[in-house]
Enzyme design. Structure first.
Site, mmCIF file in Angstrom:
data_model
loop_
_atom_site.group_PDB
_atom_site.id
_atom_site.type_symbol
_atom_site.label_atom_id
_atom_site.label_comp_id
_atom_site.label_asym_id
_atom_site.label_seq_id
_atom_site.Cartn_x
_atom_site.Cartn_y
_atom_site.Cartn_z
ATOM 1 N N ASP A 93 -48.625 -1.893 -21.183
ATOM 2 C CA ASP A 93 -48.080 -1.903 -22.540
ATOM 3 C C ASP A 93 -49.065 -2.691 -23.400
ATOM 4 O O ASP A 93 -49.190 -3.906 -23.280
ATOM 5 C CB ASP A 93 -46.686 -2.554 -22.535
ATOM 6 C CG ASP A 93 -46.050 -2.572 -23.925
ATOM 7 O OD1 ASP A 93 -46.786 -2.495 -24.919
ATOM 8 O OD2 ASP A 93 -44.811 -2.675 -23.995
ATOM 9 N N ARG B 188 -40.717 20.796 -30.207
ATOM 10 C CA ARG B 188 -40.500 19.884 -29.083
ATOM 11 C C ARG B 188 -41.757 19.778 -28.211
ATOM 12 O O ARG B 188 -41.971 18.799 -27.511
ATOM 13 C CB ARG B 188 -39.303 20.345 -28.231
ATOM 14 C CG ARG B 188 -38.771 19.217 -27.346
ATOM 15 C CD ARG B 188 -37.589 19.642 -26.496
ATOM 16 N NE ARG B 188 -37.979 20.504 -25.400
ATOM 17 C CZ ARG B 188 -37.426 21.672 -25.107
ATOM 18 N NH1 ARG B 188 -36.438 22.155 -25.835
ATOM 19 N NH2 ARG B 188 -37.850 22.383 -24.093
ATOM 20 N N TYR C 79 -41.274 -7.751 -22.518
ATOM 21 C CA TYR C 79 -40.269 -7.476 -23.551
ATOM 22 C C TYR C 79 -38.901 -7.262 -22.895
ATOM 23 O O TYR C 79 -38.796 -6.566 -21.871
ATOM 24 C CB TYR C 79 -40.717 -6.230 -24.320
ATOM 25 C CG TYR C 79 -39.740 -5.696 -25.326
ATOM 26 C CD1 TYR C 79 -39.104 -6.531 -26.239
ATOM 27 C CD2 TYR C 79 -39.463 -4.345 -25.376
ATOM 28 C CE1 TYR C 79 -38.214 -6.017 -27.174
ATOM 29 C CE2 TYR C 79 -38.584 -3.815 -26.316
ATOM 30 C CZ TYR C 79 -37.957 -4.665 -27.203
ATOM 31 O OH TYR C 79 -37.074 -4.155 -28.122
ATOM 32 N N LYS D 4 -45.254 -0.964 -34.364
ATOM 33 C CA LYS D 4 -45.804 -2.286 -34.616
ATOM 34 C C LYS D 4 -47.145 -2.198 -35.362
ATOM 35 O O LYS D 4 -47.186 -1.661 -36.432
ATOM 36 C CB LYS D 4 -45.918 -3.028 -33.280
ATOM 37 C CG LYS D 4 -44.621 -2.987 -32.439
ATOM 38 C CD LYS D 4 -43.499 -3.675 -33.146
ATOM 39 C CE LYS D 4 -42.204 -3.868 -32.372
ATOM 40 N NZ LYS D 4 -41.686 -2.809 -31.578
HETATM 41 C C1 LIG Z 1 -44.254 -5.309 -26.155
HETATM 42 C C2 LIG Z 1 -43.300 -4.260 -26.620
HETATM 43 N N1 LIG Z 1 -43.306 -3.070 -26.003
HETATM 44 C C3 LIG Z 1 -42.460 -2.090 -26.368
HETATM 45 C C4 LIG Z 1 -41.551 -2.269 -27.389
HETATM 46 C C5 LIG Z 1 -40.605 -1.164 -27.736
HETATM 47 O O1 LIG Z 1 -40.996 -0.519 -28.897
HETATM 48 P P1 LIG Z 1 -39.969 0.284 -29.803
HETATM 49 O O2 LIG Z 1 -39.077 -0.720 -30.442
HETATM 50 O O3 LIG Z 1 -40.860 1.044 -30.741
HETATM 51 O O4 LIG Z 1 -39.198 1.196 -28.893
HETATM 52 C C6 LIG Z 1 -41.517 -3.494 -28.063
HETATM 53 C C7 LIG Z 1 -40.556 -3.702 -29.154
HETATM 54 O O5 LIG Z 1 -40.427 -4.783 -29.695
HETATM 55 C C8 LIG Z 1 -42.403 -4.519 -27.654
HETATM 56 O O6 LIG Z 1 -42.395 -5.733 -28.242
#
Ligand SMILES: Cc1ncc(COP(=O)(O)O)c(C=O)c1O
Length: 392
Positions: free
Chosen positions: A182, A55, A109, A207
Site C-alpha cells: 500500500d 464495468r 490502516y 489521497k
Molecule cells: C494507508 C491507507 N490505505 C488505504 C486507505 C483506504 O482508502 P479509501 O478510503 O480510498 O478506500 C486509506 C484510507 O485512509 C489509507 O490511509
C-alpha cells in the site's frame, strides 16, 4: 520522462481523430457501439482494444490507469471506486493461484486490519501479523506461515514506520509469495514499489494523487504476471471507478508532484516546530534523523522527501483534552482522510483506527494522546500559528 512531465501528459490525447481533446473528457456512456458486429465481437473477445461496457473499461478510466501506471513505472493499472476496493482486488489477485494465507505488517490502516480480520479470515484465509520493520521476526513469520501474500504499507498509518521494501520483496520471492504494498502515504514521487521487487502497488487515489478532497478512488498497479488476473477479477466483480471520478483524479494528478514537494517541505518545517513545543510529548515523522527505520529511509528515499504526514502525542492528554485541542483549531480542518491541499487533523482512535479494539491499538503503539496531521500546501507559518493557539 521525469515524473512531473508524466503527471501532465501520460494517458491524454490517445484517441485518433480529426480533433484531439487536450485532456481526457468524461466518457459517461455505460456501453459502446461499433461499426460492425465483427468488430464488436473482437472487442468483447479482447482481440482488439476498445471499450464495450463500462464495468470492463471506459476511456476516462483507461487514461487514468495509463497515467497511474506511468507514475509507478509499472506495466499497467486497474482503477477502483476506493482504496479499500483496490486493496481487496490486489489481495484476491495475489492469492488467486497461491495458498490462501497472508502475512501482514502489524502497523497498518485500521480498515485494512479490519478487512483482514473481519472479512478475509472468517472466509477461510489464514492471517498472521508480524513487525515488518523487524526483518528477522518478519522473515520467521513468513517461514512459519508460508503465505501466498505479504501485505505492507510503504509508510505505515499512523505511526509512519518504514519497512525495508527491497528486503521484504526478497523474502517474498524466496517464499513464493506475492508482495502487495500500500503506497498511499509515500506516493510514487517518493517510492515505486514495483521497482523494488513488489508485485503490486496499491493506492487510495482519494489521497495525494487526486489531492483536493473531492473524489474517492483507488488503483492497483500490478506487474506483467498479475495484471491480467487483476483485470479479469475487476471485469467480473466490478469495483470500478466512475468516469467523473476518473476525470477529477486525472485533473488532480497533473499538479501532484508540485503539491507533494511543497507538502513534504511544509511537513519538515511543522515537524521541527512541533518537536520543540513544550506541550508535545513525541513527534513521529519520517524525516526525523533518529527515526527507528532511518537506515531503510536513507537507502530507499530520495533526499528531502519524507512524506507529508506528521503524527504527534500531546503531553498529559486523553480523549477529552484531544477533543478540546482539536475543537480549538481554526485553520486546520478536523476531518478524516489525508493528502489534500488543505492541512487536516484526525484522531486515530476515533476514525482511522476506530475498528480496532483499544487493546489491539495499544499493541500497535497508538495511544489516546496521538493525533495525525496531514500537511497541506498552505503557508506553513499559518498552520503553525493555528497549532500554537489550539495547543494553548
Ligand atoms: C494507508 C491507507 N490505505 C488505504 C486507505 C483506504 O482508502 P479509501 O478510503 O480510498 O478506500 C486509506 C484510507 O485512509 C489509507 O490511509
Amino acid at each position: 520522462m521525469k515524473i512531473n512531465t508524466k503527471a501532465v501528459h501520460s494517458g491524454d490525447r490517445k484517441k485518433p481523430g480529426p480533433y484531439v481533446p487536450v485532456t481526457t473528457p468524461i466518457y459517461a456512456a455505460s456501453a459502446y457501439s461499433y461499426a460492425s458486429m465483427e468488430q464488436l465481437d473482437r472487442i468483447f473477445g479482447q482481440e482488439e482494444s476498445g471499450p464495450c461496457y463500462a464495468r470492463y473499461d471506459t476511456p476516462t478510466a483507461g487514461a487514468l490507469e495509463e497515467l497511474v501506471a506511468a507514475l509507478e513505472n509499472g506495466p499497467g493499472a486497474q482503477s477502483c471506486a476506493s482504496g479499500m476496493a483496490a486493496l481487496h482486488l490486489a489481495i484476491m489477485a495475489a492469492l488467486a493461484d497461491r495458498p490462501k494465507s497472508i502475512v501482514a505488517a502489524n502497523a497498518m490502516y485500521g480498515a485494512t486490519v479490519g478487512m483482514l480480520m473481519n472479512i478475509l479470515e472468517p472466509s477461510g484465509v489464514e492471517v498472521a501479523f508480524a513487525d515488518a520493520c523487524d526483518i528477522a521476526a518478519f522473515r520467521a513469520a513468513v517461514e512459519t506461515a508460508r503465505p501466498g501474500c505479504i501485505l505492507v504499507e510503504s509508510i505505515s498509518n499512523p505511526l509512519l514506520r518504514v519497512p525495508a521494501l527491497d528486503t521484504i520483496a526478497q523474502i517474498a520471492r524466496e517464499a513464493g509469495a506475492a508482495l502487495v504494498v500500500d503506497n498511499t502515504f509515500a506516493t510514487p514521487l517518493i517510492l515505486r514499489p514495483l521497482e523494488l521487487g513488489a508485485h503490486f502497488s496499491v493506492h487510495s487515489l482519494t489521497k495525494y494523487l487526486a489531492g483536493h478532497g473531492d473524489v474517492m478512488g483507488g488503483a492497483v498497479v500490478a506487474d506483467e504476471g498479475h495484471l491480467p488476473i487483476v483485470r479479469g477479477l475487476s471485469r467480473t466483480l466490478g469495483p470500478v471507478l466512475g468516469p467523473f471520478e476518473g476525470y477529477l483524479t486525472m485533473r488532480g494528478i497533473k499538479t501532484f508532484p508540485l503539491r507533494m514537494e511543497r507538502q513534504c517541505a511544509n511537513a519538515c518545517r511543522i515537524a521541527s516546530w512541533l518537536a520543540a513545543h513544550p506541550k508535545v510529548e513525541r513527534v513521529f515523522f519520517v524525516g526525523d534523523p533518529s527515526h527507528p527505520d532511518a537506515a531503510s529511509i536513507r537507502r530507499l528515499f530520495p533526499p528531502n522527501l519524507f512524506g507529508a504526514i506528521v503524527s504527534f502525542e500531546v503531553k498529559d492528554a486523553g480523549r477529552e483534552e484531544i477533543f478540546r485541542f482539536m475543537d480549538a483549531l481554526r485553520l486546520v480542518v478536523r476531518a478524516t482522510s489525508l493528502g489534500d491541499v488543505h492541512t487536516m487533523m484526525l484522531y486515530p482512535p476515533m476514525s482511522s483506527h476506530r475498528e480496532i479494539s483499544p487493546k489491539h491499538r495499544e499493541r500497535m503503539g497508538i495511544r489516546d494522546n496521538l493525533v495525525r496531521l496531514s500537511v497541506g500546501i498552505e503557508a506553513p507559518e499559518d498552520v503553525i500559528a493555528d497549532l500554537e493557539q489550539a495547543l494553548g
